[in-house]
Motif scaffolding. Structure first.
Motif, short mmCIF file in Angstrom:
data_model
loop_
_atom_site.label_atom_id
_atom_site.label_comp_id
_atom_site.label_asym_id
_atom_site.label_seq_id
_atom_site.Cartn_x
_atom_site.Cartn_y
_atom_site.Cartn_z
N TYR A 72 -20.17 -8.71 63.57
CA TYR A 72 -20.98 -9.54 62.66
C TYR A 72 -20.51 -9.33 61.22
CZ TYR A 72 -25.49 -9.93 60.01
OH TYR A 72 -26.48 -10.17 59.10
N GLY B 191 -18.59 -12.10 58.85
CA GLY B 191 -19.18 -12.39 57.55
C GLY B 191 -18.21 -12.12 56.40
N THR C 67 -16.38 -19.42 61.04
CA THR C 67 -16.97 -18.10 60.79
C THR C 67 -18.45 -18.23 60.42
OG1 THR C 67 -16.03 -18.20 58.56
CG2 THR C 67 -14.85 -16.90 60.20
N GLU D 85 -27.32 -11.85 52.13
CA GLU D 85 -27.32 -11.23 53.46
C GLU D 85 -27.33 -9.71 53.32
OE1 GLU D 85 -23.93 -10.03 56.24
OE2 GLU D 85 -24.23 -12.17 56.67
N MET E 63 -23.98 -14.89 51.17
CA MET E 63 -23.47 -13.63 51.70
C MET E 63 -23.95 -12.44 50.88
SD MET E 63 -22.09 -14.31 54.47
CE MET E 63 -21.50 -12.66 54.82
N PHE F 210 -15.74 -14.89 56.30
CA PHE F 210 -16.51 -16.05 55.83
C PHE F 210 -16.59 -16.05 54.30
CE2 PHE F 210 -21.03 -17.96 55.68
CZ PHE F 210 -20.55 -19.26 55.71
N SER F 211 -17.06 -14.94 53.73
CA SER F 211 -17.22 -14.87 52.27
C SER F 211 -15.88 -14.81 51.57
CB SER F 211 -18.07 -13.65 51.89
OG SER F 211 -17.46 -12.44 52.30
N TYR G 6 -27.03 -13.90 63.57
CA TYR G 6 -28.43 -13.87 63.12
C TYR G 6 -29.39 -14.11 64.29
CZ TYR G 6 -26.56 -14.38 58.35
OH TYR G 6 -25.88 -14.22 57.17
N ASN H 56 -25.78 -19.67 54.41
CA ASN H 56 -24.72 -19.23 55.33
C ASN H 56 -24.64 -20.04 56.61
OD1 ASN H 56 -24.18 -17.26 53.48
ND2 ASN H 56 -25.24 -15.64 54.61
N VAL I 120 -21.46 -16.24 62.25
CA VAL I 120 -22.51 -15.51 61.51
C VAL I 120 -23.89 -16.01 61.92
CG1 VAL I 120 -23.49 -15.15 59.21
CG2 VAL I 120 -21.04 -14.89 59.56
#
Length: 457
Positions: free
Chosen positions: A265, A269, A310, A389, A386, A272-273, A318, A356, A314
């Motif tokens: 995870y 993430g 991605t 998060e 993010m 992704f970011s 969740y 996200n 994510v």
């Protein structure tokens, strides 16, 4: 027309370098920001972020003098913004290694337009993250104790079972490999700037930085081999670094943290970011430095697709967290996640979900993936999400096993100043780098140019 170009035209594959550029045009266009006097826009932006950086440095010095009581940290929330910022910036740095190493090994030609900026972004993001890691220990002047070295303190040694020590090894290894890989690719381009320089001081500077590179066939062969080795070493780091960062939480026994889903995870993430920040920087760079022919819509489209995939991973994470909390039947685990979504920090949780999970869904549509304002706003929204998060993961543990110890984490002005200061440091370093070194890999871009009939190389 070459056979390869005919096939590309037949399959309607977009070129990675547009505008009918020659090899000389590539060198001139990419070297222009380094050779011309900075624009007024660059100066204004640089002075703004430099001011933020200097204020941040002053605040750090004041924290050294006064202590961490100036921050909003308390007993149930003992880490605060420092670790939120640490995990956020380590994630930002993830895309650089992915673009550089993994796409290099898989021979993805589209990496050449964006890998150099992504690699630099990695270096600066990891430096910012490491500064937060050192500051959060409370006595940063003793930060060197984190490294296992022969010392005069008798049997006192680092605790190799501590995630803080794992972070130290992971981040330092990641930074070392990333810096070597980044600088190795820069050497041919620095030699190009050396050969084009007209001022003596500039020629001498680039001569030192390029290690006397002459561009012989032997040099190129060695560069390719070493780059392959470093890429192979770097690829596992893409998975390992943020996995180890997730262990800061996952190896605890606290409900909401003690979960095996954290490593994949966190890695998803981070990618992704990281890609969101690359999109942000590339959209700005192509406009400010007039590099639209080298950072094409094809590059941005591919990055938007990765962000979408991605983002879905994510979002799945969740949902899986909530399902496992319910399926476990553990009342403490159920309460931790219920508190996360509907407790006093529920507003932050729903900001996280909106940014996200929902915002990347615009990239299902090709028209929106090719829309500059849409992708720019989406990339900014993703990075806001993010950051929240990491905030949610940290702050929703304000309600632990004992209701008598429950407390709210309320950030102070010093917390916010430290957060803004991280962006100041990052963009100050990035803007300085854009002035000294090529934003795009000149030598590598030339290898993916469409071949013209009768062209010389």
């Amino acid at each position: 027309m070459s056979l390869a170009q005919a096939v590309r035209d037949k399959l309607d594959i977009p070129d990675l370098v547009t505008g009918g550029k020659s090899l000389k045009d590539v060198t001139v266009d990419i070297a222009k920001p380094n050779e011309d006097f900075p624009t007024k826009l660059w100066w204004n932006t640089f002075l703004l972020v430099l001011t933020i950086t200097l204020i941040d440095v002053a605040i750090i010095g004041y924290l050294f003098y006064e202590g961490l009581y100036l921050l909003g940290i308390n007993n149930p929330v003992g880490w605060g913004f420092f670790v939120v910022n640490f995990v956020f910036w380590i994630g930002i740095g993830h895309a650089g290694t992915l673009i550089s190493a993994v796409l290099f090994l898989f021979r993805q030609g589209w990496r050449t337009g964006i890998n150099r900026a992504a690699e630099a972004m990695t270096i600066f993001a990891v430096l910012v993250a490491a500064s937060n890691l050192i500051l959060h220990v409370g006595r940063p002047w003793l930060g060197f104790w984190l490294f296992p070295y022969p010392n005069e303190r008798g049997p006192l040694w680092v605790n190799f079972r501590s995630p803080l020590i794992w972070d130290t090894f992971a981040v330092s290894t990641y930074l070392s490999i990333s810096m070597v890989f980044w600088y190795l690719g820069l050497i041919p381009d620095l030699a190009t700037l050396r050969d084009r320089a007209t001022e003596t001081w500039r020629k001498n500077l680039y001569n030192v930085l390029s290690f006397g590179w002459v561009g012989s066939a032997r040099s190129w062969s060695h560069l390719e081999i070493v780059s392959m080795i470093l890429a192979a070493l770097s690829t596992p780091l893409v998975l390992s670094v943020h996995t180890i960062v997730s262990f800061d939480f996952a190896v605890s026994i606290l409900p909401g943290w003690h979960t095996t889903i954290f490593p994949p995870y966190f890695v998803a993430g981070a990618i992704f970011s990281g890609f969101a920040m690359v999109v942000t920087l590339m959209v700005i760079a192509r406009e400010v430095f007039n590099l639209k022919n080298y950072i094409t819509m094809k590059h941005l489209d591919n990055m938007n697709k990765i962000m979408m995939v991605t983002g879905l991973i994510v979002g799945l994470a969740y949902g899986t967290e909530f399902f496992i909390a319910w399926y476990s039947g553990n009342e403490y685990e159920v309460f931790a996640f219920w508190n996360r979504a509907f407790g006093p920090y529920g507003w932050a949780y729903f900001i996280m979900i909106s940014c996200n999970v929902l915002s990347p869904q615009v990239f299902w549509f090709r028209k929106l993936r090719y829309n500059i304002p849409v992708m720019f706003v989406a990339s900014l929204v993703v990075n806001v999400g993010m950051w929240f998060e990491r905030f949610v993961i940290m702050m929703t543990l304000n309600r632990d096993f004992l209701p008598s110890s429950w407390a709210m984490y309320t950030p102070t002005l010093f917390d916010y100043a430290m957060l803004i200061g991280t962006f100041g440091i990052f963009f100050t370093l990035f803007l300085l780098w854009c002035r000294i070194m090529p934003v795009i890999a000149i030598a590598e871009v030339k290898t993916v140019m469409p071949q013209k009939e009768g062209a010389h190389h």
